[in-house]
Write an enzyme that holds these catalytic residues in place. Structure first.
Site, PDB file in Angstrom:
ATOM      1  CD  GLU A 277      -7.057 -54.893   7.106  1.00 34.66           C
ATOM      2  OE1 GLU A 277      -7.243 -55.892   6.383  1.00 34.66           O
ATOM      3  OE2 GLU A 277      -6.093 -54.774   7.862  1.00 34.66           O
TER       4      GLU A 277
ATOM      5  CB  CYS B 237      -4.916 -58.296   5.214  1.00 34.86           C
ATOM      6  SG  CYS B 237      -5.286 -58.907   6.866  1.00 34.86           S
TER       7      CYS B 237
END
Length: 489
Positions: free
Chosen positions: A259, A293
């Site tokens: 990720e 993020c």
């Protein structure tokens, strides 16, 4: 504030060394953990090395052989105990997080609860791992498919969500029957160690859940990505580092989940509910001072509503409270370290020198915090400016105008990243059209907050591989085995 003058209900949650094979490591070499708000040392942690990490791998391999044999119901009960202990100690866990990571206490408490939901969700999923019987090629054969735990898992987690990024990886791994070694960020080791203490209290066996704390990320990362006894590697962090770790995993052909970075567009179409879009922008941009993020990174706004949206967003941003994370009314807290502050400052300076305009007030100059960055809305931003092309990781909202739906889609997709995207529109046809066209793993449609344990979290392009959360998340820790039974006359 540091640990010595903070009020903890259970001070035994504070641990100062790695947790390997059910034991707490001590040592002669330590490293300091800094409070971002005050730049003071909150504690010293014993430094682990690559040999300690190898010890953890061996312990995890041995422990996994027994853990995988436990019934699904037995694993469920242990994980539910861990979940309950996390909730029981949520106040202390949140205070630990705020002191080492800096985020507002309210957000830390929210993360603890959010992280705990992954333990609860995957505790239930442990009872739902199922195989199947497939049609065979003849009456004397049977085709059976089973799911088995992949083995030992190595995981590296970031500083921005030091609790939930661990539970989002560890909970499905444990539920699947895997053991795990977690290397948390050196900036935020105490949150990870507190989770390990609660895992121990919950009855997770020695060696099944291990935490290795170290500032030598390269050495620990090399063990976790190249050791032949690790079958699965999971990483959350930057794209640049993720690429290196992926290359290292190739040497032993590990199953990998990544990720990585994002450059999330937030599109406001001319038919959007502007008030709702502003609230969505606030939720998706300024949480954790913009250090997530999936933060909106670029605001693409139709020219017909550009001024209206800019004014309304600026008004909301000007009302945000800045300060220490442990102060009750704080909404924007200091960035993680001075380097982060300087990077964001330089990008804003570069943008204004190229014509961008700051339309929010400056208030940082009145506050005594070295890394507290005033939240800003910038207009007249061009797509080629650095803060529109790179992941900001700060409380900055750059607004870029567009004129057509196709132009918005092209601007949104013009990046090597593909983690999250957001857009606001009241046209149902457009909602489906744009959602299909956006090259992102996750899309928020008239919604600024998209993370939850029941949904698959992950990106496309250079934003990652694999999914975390939901029933898809546990598949990352399972292998599919096909068995052909013959001679059944």
């Amino acid at each position: 504030m540091n640990f010595s003058n903070a009020s903890f209900k259970d001070v035994s949650l504070l641990k100062f060394g790695s947790y390997i094979n059910g034991e707490w490591l001590s040592g002669t070499k330590t490293f300091a953990v800094i409070n971002p708000a005050t730049q003071e040392i909150i504690g010293e942690v014993n430094e682990a090395n690559s040999h300690d990490c190898i010890t953890a791998v061996h312990a995890a391999k041995k422990a996994q052989a027994e853990w995988k044999r436990l019934s699904a119901n037995a694993k469920h009960k242990v994980l539910m105990k861990w979940f309950q202990l996390i909730l029981e100690h949520q106040d202390d866990l949140a205070l630990i997080m705020t002191l080492e990571q800096g985020k507002p206490l309210k957000e830390s408490l929210g993360e603890i609860k959010y992280g705990a939901t992954f333990v609860e969700w995957f505790a239930e999923q442990a009872k739902r791992i199922a195989g199947e019987t497939l049609p065979s090629t003849g009456p004397d054969k049977r085709v059976v498919v089973t799911k088995q735990p992949i083995g030992v898992v190595g995981a590296i987690t970031p500083w921005n969500f030091p609790s939930s990024m661990i539970t989002r990886k560890a909970a499905p791994a444990l539920a699947a029957g895997c053991s795990i070694i977690v290397k948390p960020a050196a900036e935020t080791p105490f949150s990870a160690l507190a989770l390990a203490e609660l895992a121990d209290r919950a009855g997770i066996p020695a060696g099944v859940f291990n935490v290795v704390v170290s500032t030598d990320a390269q050495a620990i990362g090399e063990v976790l990505t190249t050791h032949p006894d690790i079958a699965k590697f999971s990483f959350t962090g930057s794209t640049a580092v993720g690429k290196k770790l992926l290359a290292q995993c190739a040497s032993t052909v590990k199953k990998v989940s990544l990720e990585l970075g994002g450059n999330a567009p937030f599109i406001v179409f001319e038919d959007a509910d502007i008030d709702a879009a502003v609230q969505g922008a606030m939720a998706s941009k300024f949480r954790n001072s913009g250090q997530t993020c999936v933060c909106s990174n670029r605001f693409l706004v139709h020219t017909s509503v550009y001024d209206q949206f800019a004014k309304a967003l600026a008004e909301q941003v000007n009302q945000l409270n800045l300060g220490n994370g442990w102060e009750q009314d704080t909404q924007i807290a200091p960035l993680i370290h001075p380097q982060a502050f300087e990077r964001v400052k330089n990008w804003v300076t570069d943008a204004t020198m190229q014509g961008a305009k700051i339309i929010t007030k400056h208030i940082v100059e009145d506050l005594n915090h070295a890394t507290l960055f005033s939240p800003m809305v910038l207009t007249q931003v061009k797509p080629e400016m650095t803060l529109a092309a790179e992941e900001i990781f700060g409380p900055i909202a750059p607004l870029i105008p567009f004129q057509t739906e196709q132009q918005a889609i092209e601007l949104a997709n013009d990046t090597r990243y593909g983690l999250a995207a957001y857009f606001y529109s009241r046209d149902v046809g457009r909602c489906f059209r744009v959602a299909d066209a956006l090259e992102y793993g996750m899309v928020g449609i008239n919604e600024g907050f998209i993370s939850n344990p029941t949904a698959p979290f992950g990106g496309v392009k250079e934003s990652g591989i694999g999914r975390e959360g939901s029933h898809y998340g546990i598949e990352e820790f399972l292998e599919t085995k096909y068995m052909c039974f013959g001679g059944l006359q």
